[in-house]
Design a protein around this motif. Sequence first.
Motif, PDB file in Angstrom:
ATOM      1  N   PHE A  94       0.836  -1.196   0.000  1.00  0.00           N
ATOM      2  CA  PHE A  94       0.000   0.000   0.000  1.00  0.00           C
ATOM      3  C   PHE A  94       0.882   1.262   0.000  1.00  0.00           C
ATOM      4  N   LYS A  95       1.880   1.263   0.873  1.00  0.00           N
ATOM      5  CA  LYS A  95       2.796   2.408   0.978  1.00  0.00           C
ATOM      6  C   LYS A  95       3.706   2.500  -0.243  1.00  0.00           C
ATOM      7  N   LEU A  96       4.025   1.373  -0.827  1.00  0.00           N
ATOM      8  CA  LEU A  96       4.836   1.327  -2.036  1.00  0.00           C
ATOM      9  C   LEU A  96       4.104   2.026  -3.192  1.00  0.00           C
ATOM     10  N   ASN A  97       2.799   1.761  -3.309  1.00  0.00           N
ATOM     11  CA  ASN A  97       2.000   2.414  -4.356  1.00  0.00           C
ATOM     12  C   ASN A  97       1.972   3.924  -4.177  1.00  0.00           C
ATOM     13  N   GLN A 135      14.506  -1.153  -3.523  1.00  0.00           N
ATOM     14  CA  GLN A 135      14.624  -2.057  -4.663  1.00  0.00           C
ATOM     15  C   GLN A 135      13.320  -2.080  -5.465  1.00  0.00           C
ATOM     16  N   ALA A 136      12.181  -2.044  -4.779  1.00  0.00           N
ATOM     17  CA  ALA A 136      10.880  -2.046  -5.447  1.00  0.00           C
ATOM     18  C   ALA A 136      10.632  -0.746  -6.212  1.00  0.00           C
ATOM     19  N   LEU A 137      11.286   0.343  -5.787  1.00  0.00           N
ATOM     20  CA  LEU A 137      11.102   1.655  -6.428  1.00  0.00           C
ATOM     21  C   LEU A 137      12.213   1.989  -7.420  1.00  0.00           C
ATOM     22  N   GLU A 138      13.047   1.010  -7.742  1.00  0.00           N
ATOM     23  CA  GLU A 138      14.220   1.237  -8.582  1.00  0.00           C
ATOM     24  C   GLU A 138      13.904   1.909  -9.912  1.00  0.00           C
ATOM     25  N   GLU A 139      12.793   1.540 -10.547  1.00  0.00           N
ATOM     26  CA  GLU A 139      12.499   2.109 -11.867  1.00  0.00           C
ATOM     27  C   GLU A 139      11.895   3.513 -11.777  1.00  0.00           C
ATOM     28  N   TYR A 140      11.447   3.937 -10.601  1.00  0.00           N
ATOM     29  CA  TYR A 140      10.836   5.254 -10.443  1.00  0.00           C
ATOM     30  C   TYR A 140      11.794   6.294  -9.865  1.00  0.00           C
ATOM     31  N   ARG A 153      14.845   6.436  14.724  1.00  0.00           N
ATOM     32  CA  ARG A 153      14.386   6.392  13.332  1.00  0.00           C
ATOM     33  C   ARG A 153      15.509   5.947  12.405  1.00  0.00           C
ATOM     34  N   MET A 154      15.171   5.090  11.469  1.00  0.00           N
ATOM     35  CA  MET A 154      16.100   4.710  10.410  1.00  0.00           C
ATOM     36  C   MET A 154      15.537   5.337   9.138  1.00  0.00           C
ATOM     37  N   THR A 155      16.274   6.273   8.546  1.00  0.00           N
ATOM     38  CA  THR A 155      15.772   7.070   7.437  1.00  0.00           C
ATOM     39  C   THR A 155      16.502   6.770   6.135  1.00  0.00           C
ATOM     40  N   MET A 156      15.757   6.883   5.023  1.00  0.00           N
ATOM     41  CA  MET A 156      16.332   6.714   3.692  1.00  0.00           C
ATOM     42  C   MET A 156      15.619   7.691   2.751  1.00  0.00           C
ATOM     43  N   PHE A 157      16.377   8.342   1.849  1.00  0.00           N
ATOM     44  CA  PHE A 157      15.803   9.279   0.882  1.00  0.00           C
ATOM     45  C   PHE A 157      15.871   8.694  -0.516  1.00  0.00           C
ATOM     46  N   ILE A 158      14.780   8.857  -1.267  1.00  0.00           N
ATOM     47  CA  ILE A 158      14.722   8.415  -2.661  1.00  0.00           C
ATOM     48  C   ILE A 158      14.269   9.605  -3.493  1.00  0.00           C
TER      49      ILE A 158
END
Length: 165
Positions: A94-97, A135-140, A153-158
């Motif tokens: 859900f959050k991936l979408n 990895q799931a968002l690699e193409e976007y 908190r463990m944070t990551m930016f895309i």
Amino acid sequence: MNSKIHASRVRVVGDNVKVDVYPIEQALKMAKEQSLDLVEISPTADPPVCKIIDYSKFKYEQKKKQKEIKAKAQKTVVKEIRFGPNTEEHDFNFKLNHAQKFLKEGAKVKAYVHFVGRTIVFKERGEILLLKFAQALEEYGKVEQLPKLEGKRMTMFIAAKAGKK
């Protein structure tokens, strides 16, 4: 401007004016004759530099320039997506979408795992979750910052890929 200028002699510039150093009284008189204002442009110069211009028009032009600069500046929107260390598959998808939609719109995504209480012992679960998300968002989008633990908190930016709007 005008009577607020404290220097006794000023260098006057402007349209229809001979550039030279004048006593302040004469400079003010010259401005008044043209129905314009005497505006101090460079107060630190020796003598201070003043320009004969229409002050309200000058202020309007400056505001207009600032507005243009602001409009041209690219605004980056950062959308946050929060996970828990024990996030289930359905919630993850859900959050991936949502993240895919944000990245398609050109926004950055800040994904983080929030550790509450004793869940901090599952640090590796949080990191695995974020890496799976990336990895799931690699193409976007592309990862700007790998998962990093800051307090609870463990944070990551895309960031969105350039051609994916």
